[in-house]
Write a protein that holds these residues in place. Structure first.
Motif, short mmCIF file in Angstrom:
data_model
loop_
_atom_site.label_atom_id
_atom_site.label_comp_id
_atom_site.label_asym_id
_atom_site.label_seq_id
_atom_site.Cartn_x
_atom_site.Cartn_y
_atom_site.Cartn_z
N ASN A 81 0.81 -1.22 0.00
CA ASN A 81 0.00 0.00 0.00
C ASN A 81 0.85 1.27 0.00
N THR A 111 -5.16 5.23 7.51
CA THR A 111 -6.48 5.42 6.91
C THR A 111 -7.54 5.51 8.00
N THR A 132 -12.80 18.83 -2.49
CA THR A 132 -11.91 17.79 -3.00
C THR A 132 -11.89 16.62 -2.03
N LEU A 133 -12.01 15.41 -2.55
CA LEU A 133 -12.00 14.22 -1.70
C LEU A 133 -10.62 13.98 -1.12
N ARG A 134 -10.59 13.75 0.19
CA ARG A 134 -9.37 13.32 0.88
C ARG A 134 -9.62 11.87 1.30
N ALA A 135 -9.11 10.93 0.49
CA ALA A 135 -9.51 9.53 0.62
C ALA A 135 -9.09 8.90 1.94
N THR A 136 -7.93 9.31 2.49
CA THR A 136 -7.47 8.66 3.73
C THR A 136 -8.44 8.89 4.89
N SER A 137 -9.08 10.06 4.91
CA SER A 137 -10.02 10.36 5.99
C SER A 137 -11.47 10.32 5.52
N MET A 138 -11.71 10.00 4.25
CA MET A 138 -13.06 10.02 3.66
C MET A 138 -13.76 11.32 4.02
N SER A 139 -13.14 12.42 3.58
CA SER A 139 -13.67 13.74 3.88
C SER A 139 -13.43 14.66 2.70
N THR A 140 -14.06 15.85 2.74
CA THR A 140 -13.83 16.85 1.72
C THR A 140 -13.03 18.01 2.32
#
Length: 254
Positions: A47, A67, A143-151
């Motif tokens: 990863n 994550t 904008t998506l911040r994938a590690t925190s599943m937030s914008t």
């Protein structure tokens, strides 16, 4: 992957923040076999979270971030206890700003029977909050911040500037006396700062492992008066230092 494996992976990343660590040292620290540690490091390497070295591993970047799924597995009982206590700080009819993060996610899942208006960038909460008929839900774009599943980003800021709230419920990678909330990047702290500015009251949910922790690079200052909900692992000295920084400290017992 089991919850135990997820928690161990998160703790391995935290341990590696100190630098290169030997497999045998990690095995002793986590009371597992060396082969288990090697499998874990191989998973993290796939990863791109770590780079394998002879006999161990190092982080691929400074203070690598775990994550949301991994963070939910760490200090799970403490986070649930914090969430249950924090519910008592909320009144029906409140408008809440809910930050991203695993402890706020645990808190948000307990709100389904409450009558609230919720403003959030916490995308992990949407499947739960969307089921609640008495919750008016406002989702911050961006904008998506994938590690925190937030914008994050300008779109989230532009929306949030047009709204106010009774309480902002915040999380952080670290909470430090006289510095504030510690996070991985400047975009995160910019949005957190605005969230706190738009609310009459700030509530920070942070387990004891976050107190005094300053591994990341960016900071969001806290208001002169705020509330901290933590767990019983927080030492009296930690509680006093944060009280000196303006916190009303509430301790939850798992």
């Amino acid at each position: 992957m089991s919850m135990r494996s997820k928690e161990r992976h998160a703790r391995l990343l935290e341990a590696l923040n100190a630098g290169e660590i030997d497999v045998d040292d990690l095995a002793r620290r986590f009371d597992v076999s060396a082969s288990t540690v090697r499998r874990d490091l191989q998973h993290l390497s796939r990863n791109n979270a770590v780079r394998r070295t002879y006999g161990g591993a190092i982080l691929t970047g400074q203070a690598a971030e775990t994550t949301l799924e991994q963070r939910l597995a760490v200090q799970g009982k403490e986070k649930q206890a914090i969430a249950r206590v924090a519910i008592d700080l909320i009144a029906d009819g409140d408008t809440l700003i809910l930050d991203a993060g695993s402890t706020v996610a645990a808190f948000g899942r307990l709100l389904l029977r409450r009558r609230l208006r919720i403003i959030t960038n916490n995308l992990a909460l949407l499947p739960f909050l969307a089921k609640a008929p008495s919750i008016e839900l406002v989702v911050l774009g961006g904008t998506l911040r994938a590690t925190s599943m937030s914008t994050i980003g300008p779109l989230a800021h532009e929306s949030l500037r047009r709204m106010t709230a009774d309480r902002a419920v915040m999380s952080a990678d670290g909470v430090v006396n006289k510095r504030g909330l510690c996070e991985a990047d400047l975009e995160q702290v910019a949005l957190k700062s605005l969230m706190m500015e738009q609310a009459k009251e700030v509530i920070v949910l942070a387990d004891a492992s976050k107190l005094g922790r300053a591994e990341q690079i960016a900071w969001a200052s806290l208001p002169p008066r705020w509330t901290l909900v933590t767990d019983s692992g927080a030492s009296p000295e930690q509680r006093q230092h944060l009280a000196d920084a303006g916190a009303r400290v509430i301790v939850a017992t798992p």
